[in-house]
Each structure stands twice: as structure tokens, then as C-alpha cells.
Design a protein around this motif. Structure first.
Motif, short mmCIF file in Angstrom:
data_model
loop_
_atom_site.label_atom_id
_atom_site.label_comp_id
_atom_site.label_asym_id
_atom_site.label_seq_id
_atom_site.Cartn_x
_atom_site.Cartn_y
_atom_site.Cartn_z
N LEU A 114 1.71 59.87 -57.63
CA LEU A 114 1.73 58.51 -57.31
C LEU A 114 0.41 57.86 -57.00
O LEU A 114 0.17 56.54 -57.21
CB LEU A 114 2.35 58.44 -55.77
N PHE A 115 -0.55 58.87 -56.59
CA PHE A 115 -1.83 58.23 -56.44
C PHE A 115 -2.74 58.12 -57.71
O PHE A 115 -3.53 57.41 -57.63
CB PHE A 115 -2.62 59.27 -55.43
N SER A 116 -2.48 58.74 -58.77
CA SER A 116 -2.92 58.42 -60.25
C SER A 116 -2.42 57.08 -60.85
O SER A 116 -2.97 56.50 -61.61
CB SER A 116 -2.67 59.73 -60.90
N ARG A 117 -1.13 56.74 -60.35
CA ARG A 117 -0.50 55.56 -60.92
C ARG A 117 -1.30 54.25 -60.48
O ARG A 117 -1.28 53.19 -61.21
CB ARG A 117 0.93 55.37 -60.41
N GLN A 118 -1.71 54.14 -59.12
CA GLN A 118 -2.58 52.92 -58.73
C GLN A 118 -3.66 53.27 -57.71
O GLN A 118 -3.57 54.33 -57.42
CB GLN A 118 -1.36 52.02 -58.28
N ALA A 119 -4.52 52.27 -57.67
CA ALA A 119 -5.68 52.50 -56.84
C ALA A 119 -5.29 52.24 -55.25
O ALA A 119 -4.91 50.95 -55.05
CB ALA A 119 -6.68 51.52 -57.27
N ILE A 120 -5.17 53.09 -54.51
CA ILE A 120 -5.06 53.16 -52.91
C ILE A 120 -6.14 53.63 -52.54
O ILE A 120 -6.88 54.32 -52.65
CB ILE A 120 -3.60 54.19 -52.89
N ALA A 121 -6.44 52.66 -51.43
CA ALA A 121 -7.72 52.93 -50.71
C ALA A 121 -7.71 54.01 -49.91
O ALA A 121 -6.70 54.43 -49.25
CB ALA A 121 -7.93 51.48 -49.89
N PRO A 122 -8.59 54.81 -50.05
CA PRO A 122 -8.77 56.04 -49.32
C PRO A 122 -8.93 55.95 -47.71
O PRO A 122 -9.43 54.81 -47.17
CB PRO A 122 -10.10 56.67 -49.87
#
Lengths: 314, 471
Positions: free
Chosen positions: B184-192
Motif C-alpha cells: 500500500l505504501f508503494s502505491r501512493q506517497a504517504i507522509a512519514p
């Protein structure tokens, strides 16, 4: 490091090591009792209780010494502070108090051990599950130690953990070796028959030293050699000499402003083991020798307490 | 029936832009896989021992897991920008207010808040009058609870300026999601969010006394039996600082030391997770065994920093909440970016009358209550409960505030019958020191009972990972 943290770490490692050695001690007692004829069974289990210093505790709770009761008392009984259950609980409680000082892998493994322990307690241990239980305890202890080695920064936390481990192990190996004295009262230099042989070999196995004995001596098992192996040989991981060598090294590593006396006493005991002879031990009497050793270990524990854990307000 | 905003689906059942990627994934993933992962999460949380001690009727101090839900709460980038600006503004105003209240009290002199409401408040600590704290910062760590009612419509539900908790769940939830569903985290840019402990440590160091260049920071806990002990230990470990209890510290010549294996060592900053009352038996509650004698004197002498400061309760008190928009106007000379929930001040007789007539529609809270204890949720309460509460309000109106029942937004959540909408809130953590910093998002809490609006973990709430999209 915070004194209270060091205290918790020390007891976390000590308690886990105690759980392991209690399993080892029970294992040797159990094996010995299997070999003997019924009349002497009583003797082994009494010996087990007295070398653990738990005879009174037991008598207050149980009417008589029978194997099943002693076994339960020493493994799952939560009211016995020396049971395996209680030791694992104590290790976990201490770890919980210093989660910040250990790695998450260490905590997770220990917490897992505790959850398993509770489950096993609820299930109880069946007769044919006894060996499996001891194996499990040993494995969990090995795992804890291995994770500590494999993941923890080798700083003071590491040193206090190791100090707890080796001080407890020194104490416990001495006690295990003393089982034989309690079981077979006759002179230790007498070479007994087949039963005697099996007892010494059971004892060696319980401290994982049977193969080492064979390798080292390539000869029949004699009490003097067993004692030499488990007391004086610094290359045997569970021997008194190996444990004290480690304790001495650790104490020198965590030298603080007040550790002079502790350092001196550790050095002295370690030197005696290093330069001692097996003849010297047997002249004194193995049982007497071990008793004195245990008293000195106890003193070291006290001294560690005052040196590192009770800080004063100046 | 009021319209309820759902985070994932619009009124026509279509998937909102922020959830598109997640919804696709959910549709293409087998239910068995998700069920297995959910079990895996439960096991892992148990093994890690992320537990929460619950104060209950049985008093057993039982350790319970806070339920974790795998459907994330997703916040679009533009929405977060707005929220973040609002949070900064609010934190700035609250700190300015605290400094003012304990110094010149200009806001009272200007007639913006009645003196009695501040000086007569039990949370007002006159011991703090004239005490200077580094950088004039009081609320170093603020947990500001937000709820959403509609598109772009966020409200501040309350400010938590004493010892707000929950940030460890925010961090563990993220770790768990990345472990279970890395794809899921490679599909969209999620702020760390993982760098929160670094920000916290920097923040605490920035307020050390005496311009100490390498200050010794510690986390102070009431001990293992505190409900949030896990978090205290977790934060100390993540920051690489000592976790101390009162007995680990002592004060000499107005200087705080900790007892170590090498003797005493000076402490400069204490991130304390223990209430004001228990800090120092010489200054506050005499029966406190958790505190450190002389700590407050050292604090007043400017020899140690406490985070949060003593006396922040005056600013997060529910009676004071009503005045926060006014604080923003007064100290920042700006209009509030984030709105307050319209709140009835029951000390005014006109408002009291209105509230008593509409109890079945309103939420009534105790001014000093927290954790969801001692509140009335009108629409969910029985007639008898309302009758009893009415009596309590009439007896002591100033103890309560009332708010309309907001239509809290919902988020799809796994429940026994499958996926269903459940109400959520959001607690971002705002750090104030030399600068104001925060990680995007915060802790999303979810009320697992159908229709329930109470998200507190002590009341059966769960948590979700919170994603702020980066574009």
C-alpha cells in the motif's frame, strides 16, 4: 545508567538463568529418581528442596514429599517464589520495568515466553510432557541470551545483564553439583556401581557437560574429574571457574567510584578457582567447598547491591 | 437523520479521490488474506505488549489491547495544510495565553476573559505567578482533538495540554500497517510519521535551562501501573533517554540529579507524564510518593525544565475552551483557522435554561472530566439518565459545558459483520519549543460500537493508522 535500571536488568537476567537452572536441576533429579528403587525416591526430592533452600516453604504448603507435588511446586506453583513459573514472571516483570533499556526483540521474546508459560500453567504438565517442558524452558532461556548477544549494544546494560546471568549460574552449578552429595551420602571418592555411573552421567547431562567430559578425559566417569570439569575448568561454559572469570571481567568493566571492594573480592575468588587444584577441593570435602563457595556468591550479590544499586544522596 | 460525512465515500456512495488507491486495493485483495493479516496484527500487538491498563470496576488493572483497525484514515494534502496552519496558530495562542496568565494578565485587563473564570479556576496555579520558563513555552506537547463534520469542516473538540497520550499508538499503528501491507505504501506517497521521537527530543532540548549545549533529558513516569506506562517507556526508548520514576531523582541546591551506577548525574529537562499534583510533595500533594521533594523549587529557580510546564491545566480546561478563539484574536491578531464546537457556558443563566430544555439533543461534559468519564450523550441516553444528569447540572451548573451532538465523520472499519462505518476523531500532536513542529496526521481513534460517538480507549475505542497524502 540509572541504578534502578541496572537493578532491573541484573534481576531480569538472573531470574531467567534461574528458571533455566531450576529446569536443569529438576531434570537431573527426575532422571536419578527413575533409576533408583522406590525406597530412595524420597531422598532425591528432599535433596532437591534443600539445595534450593525451599524445604520450609514446601513443608508449609504440602503434607508430604512426593515427586508429583515437588515437581508441581518447583515448576508451576505461582506461590513458590523459586518455581520456574515465578522466575519467568520475575524476569518479565523486570524487563517490563526497563523496556527502554533493552531491545524490542529482547522484550518480545521474553513477553512471548511469559504468555506461553501462563498457557502451559493453565494446561498443566503431564507425565510424558515433563522432558518437553524442561527443554522448552532451556530453549527460551537460550533464546533470551542469544537475542541479548545478537541485538543489544554492548554497553552497561549488557554488562549488568551478563553479571546477573553468570552470578546466578555460578550459584546454580554449585548447587547442582551438590545434588550428588545429598543423594549419595557415602564418601565421594568411592567409585560406585552402575547406578552411581548413571547418576554422575545424569548430572553431567543436566549441565550439558556429558560430551565435554568424554572429549576431555576419554575415560570412565569419576567424581574427581566431574568436579574438576565443573569447578575448575574455565573452558566449560557452566563451570564455577568460567562463571567467575566472567563476573570478574564484568565487574572490572563497570568500575565506578565505589566498586573497589567488590572488585577485590571477585578477583580473589576468581584467582582461587584459576590456581586451585582438585586435590585441594577434595581435601576440604566437595560439599564443604561448595557450601563455602555459595556463601561467597551470596556476599558478592550483596556487595553488588550496595555498590551499584543503592545510590546515596551526596 | 443528520447527514453524516464518510471519509471514504461521498453521499452517492462513490469513492472519494483520497481513497481511490486504497479502495482498489481492498477490492482486489481476498477476504481470507485480510482476515489472516488482521489476526497477525492482533498477535503481534499482544506479543509486543502494546497494552493499555484500564481503570475499571474490578480494579484489577487488567492489561487490554487497544483494538487496531486496518482501514486507514486518509487525509488529503490540501486538507492537512489547512489543519496544520490552524494547529500552529492555536498552539501559539495557547502558549501566549499561559505566559500572560502567569505574568501580566493582559487578557484580563483588556476585558476579553472575565478575571473570575481564570483566577477562580481550580486549574489556576498561583505558584506559577512570575515564574519564567525557557522560551516562554508552557505546552511543549499538545494533543489537540479534532473532529470533522463535513467537507473541509473540522472542529477542535478539546485541547490537551497536560500529559496528552496516544502518540505511541500512532507510531505503532504505522509500523504495523507497513509490516502487514507494504504494497500500500508503494502505491501512493504517504507522509512519514516515524521521526516523531526525533522531533520530540529536539523540542525538549531546545527548552533546556542555562543554554546547556548537551542537556540531559529524561522521561518521568508514575510507574508500571500507570495506564500509559507502555507509552512512557516507548518514548524514552525511542528518544534514547532514561525513563525515570520519582525515586530515581533527587534535588540538591535547587539542582535535579538522577541516581546512576556511577553516582549522581544532573538532569536538565524532564518530560513528565505525571500530574502537577504529584510532582513534589513539598510543593503540592504531601502524600505523593511518586514525586521528587524539592523539584518545584528547582523549577522555580530555573534550574530544570518541566515539559509540560506546571499549570497548563488553566488553558485546556473545558470552561476556558470557550475562550480560545478570543485568545487567538488577542495574541495573534488573526481569525481562528480551526473552529471551536459551539459551546454553551452554563454559568450564564440564559444558556443554562436553553440547555436544560434540550438535554436530549446535547452532549454535556464535566469541565474537569477527561477520558470520556462523566459525560452525557443526550441522543443516546435514557430518560432516567437525563433526569439524573439534569439534577447534577442544576446543583452545580458551572461544572459543566454543553455542546450540540456533532455529526462526527465516519470511516469504514472492520467489525464482526464485515466492514461498516464508525465514527472517528483525530488527535494531532503539536510540539512547541524553539519552533512549532509536528508530524503530519496524528492518532485516529474510532468508536467501535455502532452509532457511538465516544472514541476514548477507556470506553472501548480503537485506533487506525492516519495517512496524510503528500500530493
Amino acid at each position: 545508567m540509572l541504578s534502578s535500571t541496572a537493578d532491573h536488568l541484573f534481576w531480569m537476567a538472573r531470574s531467567m538463568e534461574r528458571a533455566e537452572n531450576t529446569a536443569r536441576m529438576l531434570d537431573v533429579t527426575y532422571r536419578m529418581s527413575l533409576l533408583k528403587h522406590s525406597m530412595d525416591v524420597f531422598n532425591e526430592w528432599c535433596a532437591m528442596l534443600s539445595i534450593s533452600g525451599l524445604h520450609e516453604e514446601y513443608e508449609a504448603r504440602y503434607p508430604e514429599v512426593i515427586p508429583a507435588n515437588v515437581m508441581h511446586f518447583m515448576t508451576l506453583d505461582e506461590k513458590n517464589p523459586g518455581s520456574i513459573f515465578s522466575s519467568i514472571n520475575k524476569a518479565r516483570e523486570n524487563a517490563r520495568a526497563v523496556r527502554g533499556a533493552i531491545t524490542s526483540e529482547m522484550w518480545e521474546a521474553l513477553n512471548h515466553t511469559w504468555l506461553d508459560m501462563r498457557e502451559r500453567q493453565a494446561r498443566g504438565i503431564s507425565e510424558d510432557g515433563i522432558s518437553d517442558f524442561f527443554e522448552w524452558v532451556k530453549e527460551r532461556s537460550h533464546l533470551s541470551r542469544g537475542i541479548t548477544y545478537g541485538t543489544l549494544l554492548q554497553d552497561e546494560a549488557f554488562h549488568f545483564l551478563r553479571l546477573g546471568t553468570f552470578l546466578e549460574r555460578a550459584d546454580n552449578t554449585a548447587r547442582i553439583l551438590d545434588v550428588k552429595y545429598h543423594v549419595l551420602l557415602p564418601s565421594l571418592t568411592d567409585v560406585g556401581g552402575a547406578v552411581d555411573y548413571y547418576q554422575w552421567s545424569a548430572l553431567l547431562r543436566s549441565v550439558s557437560s556429558f560430551e565435554a567430559y568424554r572429549k576431555t578425559y576419554r575415560d570412565v566417569i569419576t567424581p574427581m574429574r566431574v568436579a574438576e570439569l565443573l569447578v575448575l575448568r574455565a573452558d566449560m561454559p557452566r563451570s564455577l571457574a568460567a562463571c567467575m572469570q566472567e563476573v570478574d571481567r564484568l565487574v572490572r568493566q563497570i568500575t565506578g567510584p565505589r566498586s573497589g571492594e567488590l572488585s577485590r573480592r571477585c578477583g580473589l575468588l576468581q584467582a582461587e578457582l584459576r590456581f586451585g587444584t582438585v586435590d585441594g577441593i577434595f581435601d576440604k570435602g566437595l560439599h564443604e567447598y561448595l557450601n563455602e563457595f555459595l556463601a561467597r556468591i551470596y556476599e558478592l550479590g550483596d556487595l553488588i547491591n550496595t555498590t551499584y544499586f543503592w545510590s546515596t544522596d551526596e | 437523520m443528520k447527514f453524516i460525512y464518510d471519509e471514504m465515500r461521498d453521499a452517492d456512495g462513490g469513492v472519494r479521490a483520497s481513497y481511490k488507491s486504497f479502495a482498489n486495493w481492498l477490492e482486489s485483495t481476498l477476504p481470507e488474506v485480510i482476515a489472516r493479516k488482521r489476526r497477525e496484527a492482533d498477535l503481534a500487538f499482544h506479543r509486543v505488549g502494546i497494552t493499555f491498563a484500564v481503570y475499571g470496576a474490578d480494579n484489577s488493572g487488567a492489561e487490554r489491547l487497544i483494538p487496531f483497525d486496518i482501514v486507514p484514515r486518509i487525509i488529503a494534502a490540501h486538507e492537512w495544510r489547512q489543519i496544520e496552519a490552524g494547529l500552529r496558530q492555536r498552539a501559539k495562542a495557547l502558549n501566549a495565553f499561559l505566559h500572560d496568565v502567569y505574568h501580566d494578565q493582559n487578557i484580563i485587563k483588556a476585558g476579553r476573559i472575565p478575571a473570575q473564570q481564570i483566577l477562580g479556576n481550580a486549574q489556576y496555579r498561583k505558584e506559577m505567578l512570575g515564574v519564567d520558563v525557557p522560551g516562554n513555552i508552557y505546552a511543549h506537547i499538545a494533543g489537540i482533538d479534532l473532529v470533522r463534520a463535513g467537507e473541509g469542516e473540522y472542529y477542535v473538540l478539546e485541547d490537551n495540554l497536560r500529559t496528552p497520550s496516544g502518540v505511541s499508538y500512532m507510531l505503532e499503528d504505522r509500523k504495523m500497517m507497513m509490516r502487514l501491507f507494504p504494497e500500500l505504501f508503494s502505491r501512493q506517497a504517504i507522509a512519514p510519521v516515524e521521526h516523531y521521537p526525533d522531533l520530540l527530543l529536539d523540542n525538549l532540548r531546545s527548552v533546556a535551562p542555562d543554554n546547556e549545549s548537551y542537556p540531559n533529558v529524561v522521561v518521568m513516569t508514575p510507574g508500571q501501573f500507570n495506564s500509559a506506562y507502555f507509552e512512557h517507556a516507548f518514548l524514552a526508548q525511542q528518544m534514547g533517554v532514561e525513563l525515570v520514576e520519582g525515586h530515581d531523582l533527587f534535588v540538591q541546591d535547587d539542582t535535579v540529579f538522577m541516581r546512576t551506577t556511577h553516582g549522581p548525574r544532573r538532569v536538565h529537562v524532564i518530560y513528565r507524564r505525571i500530574d502537577d499534583d504529584f510532582l513534589d510533595p513539598l510543593a503540592f500533594r504531601k502524600d505523593s510518593a511518586l514525586g521528587v521533594p524539592g523539584l518545584f523549587a528547582a523549577y522555580r529557580a530555573g534550574r530544570v525544565t518541566l515539559a509540560n510546564a506546571v499549570g497548563t491545566g488553566i488553558a485546556d480546561d473545558k470552561a476556558m475552551y470557550i475562550h480560545v478563539p478570543e485568545m487567538i484574536r488577542f495574541y495573534c491578531d488573526e481569525e481562528p483557522i480551526l473552529s471551536n464546537v459551539p459551546t454553551h457556558d452554563l454559568s450564564k443563566s440564559q444558556e443554562l435554561q436553553h440547555v436544560l430544555e434540550h438535554l436530549s439533543e446535547l452532549v454535556v461534559k464535566e469541565v474537569h472530566g477527561s477520558g470520556g468519564y462523566g459525560m452525557l450523550v443526550g441522543p443516546a441516553a435514557s430518560k432516567e439518565e437525563i433526569r439524573l444528569f439534569r439534577e447534577k447540572i442544576i446543583a452545580e451548573p458551572a461544572r459543566y459545558i454543553a455542546q450540540p451532538t456533532l455529526a462526527l465523520s465516519t470511516c469504514p472499519t472492520f467489525v464482526e459483520s464485515g466492514i461498516a462505518p464508525r465514527h472517528i476523531d483525530l488527535r494531532p500532536f503539536v510540539l512547541s519549543g524553539k519552533d512549532i513542529t509536528m508530524v503530519p496526521g496524528g492518532l485516529t481513534r474510532v468508536a467501535l460500537k455502532e452509532g457511538s460517538l465516544v472514541v476514548n480507549s477507556s470506553q472501548g475505542g480503537g485506533t487506525k493508522d492516519t495517512w496524510v497524502l503528500e500530493n
